[in-house]
Design a protein around this motif. Sequence first.
Motif, PDB file in Angstrom:
ATOM      1  N   GLU A   1      -4.817  -0.828   3.845  1.00 19.77           N
ATOM      2  CA  GLU A   1      -3.629  -0.343   3.140  1.00 19.77           C
ATOM      3  C   GLU A   1      -3.668   1.182   2.987  1.00 19.77           C
ATOM      4  OE1 GLU A   1      -5.500  -2.893   2.013  1.00 19.77           O
ATOM      5  OE2 GLU A   1      -4.127  -4.593   2.112  1.00 19.77           O
ATOM      6  N   MET A   2      -4.842   1.724   2.687  1.00 23.46           N
ATOM      7  CA  MET A   2      -4.982   3.177   2.546  1.00 23.46           C
ATOM      8  C   MET A   2      -4.786   3.876   3.886  1.00 23.46           C
ATOM      9  SD  MET A   2      -5.420   4.363  -0.409  1.00 23.46           S
ATOM     10  CE  MET A   2      -4.738   3.192  -1.545  1.00 23.46           C
ATOM     11  N   ILE A   3      -5.346   3.297   4.936  1.00 23.04           N
ATOM     12  CA  ILE A   3      -5.183   3.875   6.273  1.00 23.04           C
ATOM     13  C   ILE A   3      -3.704   3.875   6.649  1.00 23.04           C
ATOM     14  CG2 ILE A   3      -5.723   3.625   8.730  1.00 23.04           C
ATOM     15  CD1 ILE A   3      -8.406   2.332   7.795  1.00 23.04           C
ATOM     16  N   ALA A   4      -3.014   2.767   6.371  1.00 27.37           N
ATOM     17  CA  ALA A   4      -1.589   2.683   6.676  1.00 27.37           C
ATOM     18  C   ALA A   4      -0.792   3.710   5.871  1.00 27.37           C
ATOM     19  CB  ALA A   4      -1.074   1.266   6.391  1.00 27.37           C
ATOM     20  N   ALA A   5      -1.152   3.917   4.627  1.00 34.21           N
ATOM     21  CA  ALA A   5      -0.440   4.878   3.783  1.00 34.21           C
ATOM     22  C   ALA A   5      -0.605   6.296   4.309  1.00 34.21           C
ATOM     23  CB  ALA A   5      -0.939   4.781   2.343  1.00 34.21           C
ATOM     24  N   VAL A   6      -1.831   6.658   4.684  1.00 35.71           N
ATOM     25  CA  VAL A   6      -2.078   8.006   5.192  1.00 35.71           C
ATOM     26  C   VAL A   6      -1.423   8.177   6.563  1.00 35.71           C
ATOM     27  CG1 VAL A   6      -3.845   9.681   5.876  1.00 35.71           C
ATOM     28  CG2 VAL A   6      -4.188   8.271   3.836  1.00 35.71           C
ATOM     29  N   ALA A   7      -1.536   7.163   7.414  1.00 36.70           N
ATOM     30  CA  ALA A   7      -0.890   7.234   8.729  1.00 36.70           C
ATOM     31  C   ALA A   7       0.616   7.394   8.563  1.00 36.70           C
ATOM     32  CB  ALA A   7      -1.217   5.989   9.546  1.00 36.70           C
TER      33      ALA A   7
END
Length: 120
Positions: free
Chosen positions: A73-79
């Motif tokens: 979820e964090m990776i998706a948010a930053v991406a």
Amino acid sequence: MASSIPPLRPAIDRTAPELSPVRERLWRQVLGECLRGIRHERGEKLSETASRAGVSPQYLSEIERGLKEPSSEMIAAVAGALDVTLVDLTLAVAESLRPAQHSVSRGATCSAATAYALAA
């Protein structure tokens, strides 16, 4: 009739320098390098990207330095904050992790070509 018996194991030469094995870089380290490279290519400040992603600048900094193992979820948010798809980001990380014989360099960041492709 004393005969010498060879040791079962070879003696350890403690004077020889110990060679350290080549360590493969971790996925989280390469992910952070790619994210930082994309952010820098766009000329964004850490706080700007973090704000759009909904994370603290400190947390994003730790991700970029490979210190945190971010959730998907964090990776998706930053991406998403960098306007990069998860597929493109994952491919860039995978390409950076390829052994040296498959790539020209194993630099500290994703290649400029990869960053430009992701930015498009």
